[in-house]
Enzyme design. Structure first.
Site, short mmCIF file in Angstrom:
data_model
loop_
_atom_site.label_atom_id
_atom_site.label_comp_id
_atom_site.label_asym_id
_atom_site.label_seq_id
_atom_site.Cartn_x
_atom_site.Cartn_y
_atom_site.Cartn_z
N SER A 40 0.80 -1.23 0.00
CA SER A 40 0.00 0.00 0.00
C SER A 40 0.84 1.28 0.00
O SER A 40 0.37 2.31 -0.47
CB SER A 40 -0.91 0.02 1.22
OG SER A 40 -0.13 -0.09 2.40
N GLY A 74 -1.65 -4.40 1.25
CA GLY A 74 -1.74 -5.61 2.07
C GLY A 74 -0.82 -6.73 1.67
O GLY A 74 -0.78 -7.76 2.34
N ASN A 106 4.31 -5.73 5.35
CA ASN A 106 3.39 -6.83 5.70
C ASN A 106 4.11 -8.16 5.86
O ASN A 106 3.47 -9.22 5.86
CB ASN A 106 2.30 -6.95 4.62
CG ASN A 106 1.53 -5.66 4.45
OD1 ASN A 106 0.99 -5.12 5.42
ND2 ASN A 106 1.49 -5.14 3.24
N ASP A 223 -2.44 7.18 10.00
CA ASP A 223 -1.68 6.25 10.85
C ASP A 223 -0.19 6.54 10.64
O ASP A 223 0.14 7.54 10.02
CB ASP A 223 -2.02 4.78 10.51
CG ASP A 223 -1.74 4.44 9.05
OD1 ASP A 223 -0.90 5.12 8.41
OD2 ASP A 223 -2.35 3.49 8.52
N HIS A 226 0.98 5.12 6.26
CA HIS A 226 0.49 5.57 4.95
C HIS A 226 0.56 7.08 4.80
O HIS A 226 0.08 7.81 5.66
CB HIS A 226 -0.94 5.07 4.74
CG HIS A 226 -1.04 3.57 4.84
ND1 HIS A 226 -1.48 2.93 5.97
CD2 HIS A 226 -0.70 2.61 3.95
CE1 HIS A 226 -1.42 1.62 5.79
NE2 HIS A 226 -0.95 1.39 4.56
#
Ligand code: NAG
Ligand code: NAG
Length: 266
Positions: A40, A74, A106, A223, A226
């Protein structure tokens, strides 16, 4: 440009009407492509509303090459592999193309509760077996296999260390590379001469330290992973800086000068 090519094609066809049909296609060979494989932090749409992936800003710094952003939110080195996405990429690349690979966000986590993304920890050919009996490879194995398959089909591969999470979250900007930075270097060694490394994480961290916490915290609207579109543009610029500083062969497609991009070479 299109008209010029069409006109040229017509002229060639008129002069050499006996030429095999495929000559025309070769004469107008497609522009090379740079494919992006990542998560992402690189993908279109980033991590949701108010965010964007840096891959969406790369094209502004390039010439003579088309960006194909195949990063998907993801994904990890493992899940991108398991979904055959590297295989599909290797199938479509051709000589002169590039693939930029950037994973890490991830890839961590425990395999004791398997989320389908976590890799087996290790810098070599270690394997782990999940409770369900699934054999999981290391980040290094997944990306080495991917790089070799892509290179075998003529493209160059750039292995990029992951972007850091917000390095200024505490109000002071600090960065220590994650284990993926070291893993990336091993992948490049394994994959050979057509693979190269860009320490994107370190370039971004250095630029963030220069910009300071007030600016950098504003790049993280939802967050600490990102970035906003503005932040993504800064992150993309630091990738381009890394390419230019390394004088990677991909640098021939960069339109900007090294000095015009903020920050210092490592
Ligand atoms: C490179 O130059 C273009 C304008 O030609 C600009 O849009 C882009 O942001 C620049 N890239 C960097 C990394 O500064
Ligand atoms: C970059 O590499 C090219 C060859 O790929 C070389 O001609 C050029 O001098 C190099 N530039 C720097 C600054 O090292």
């Amino acid at each position: 440009m299109k008209q010029l090519i069409a006109g040229l094609g017509a002229a060639l066809a008129a002069v050499a009407s006996a030429a095999p049909a495929d000559n025309y296609e070769r004469a107008t060979a497609a522009t090379p492509k740079v494919y992006l494989a990542g998560d992402s932090t690189m993908a279109r749409g980033g991590g949701g509303a108010q965010t964007q992936g840096w891959g969406e800003y790369l094209a502004y710094s390039l010439q003579g090459i088309t960006v194909v952003n195949d990063a998907i939110a993801g994904r990890s080195a493992r899940s991108y592999s398991d979904e055959s996405r590297f295989t599909s990429m290797a199938d479509v690349v051709t000589t002169g193309d590039y693939v930029i690979v950037e994973f890490g966000h991830n890839d961590g986590g425990s395999l004791s509760v398997d989320n389908g993304r976590s890799d087996c920890v290790g810098s070599g050919s270690e394997t782990c077996t999940t409770a369900a009996g699934l054999v999981v490879q290391t980040y290094v194995t997944y990306l080495t296999n991917a790089a070799k398959a892509i290179i075998a089909n003529g493209a160059n591969v750039i292995i990029s260390s992951p972007t850091p999470d917000n390095t200024c979250e505490s109000g002071t900007c600090t960065y220590s590379p994650s284990r993926y930075t070291g893993y990336c270097k091993i992948v490049v060694q394994n994959a050979g001469a057509k693979a190269s490394f860009v320490d994107h994480g370190q370039y971004v961290a250095n630029e963030f330290a220069k910009l300071g916490a007030d600016v950098v915290n504003g790049y993280y609207p939802i967050d600490h992973t990102h970035t906003s579109p503005t932040g993504a543009n800064v992150v993309a610029a630091q990738f381009v800086k890394g390419v230019l500083c390394a004088n990677d062969s991909f640098a021939t497609h960069v339109k900007n000068t090294t000095a015009s991009i903020d920050g210092k070479c490592l």
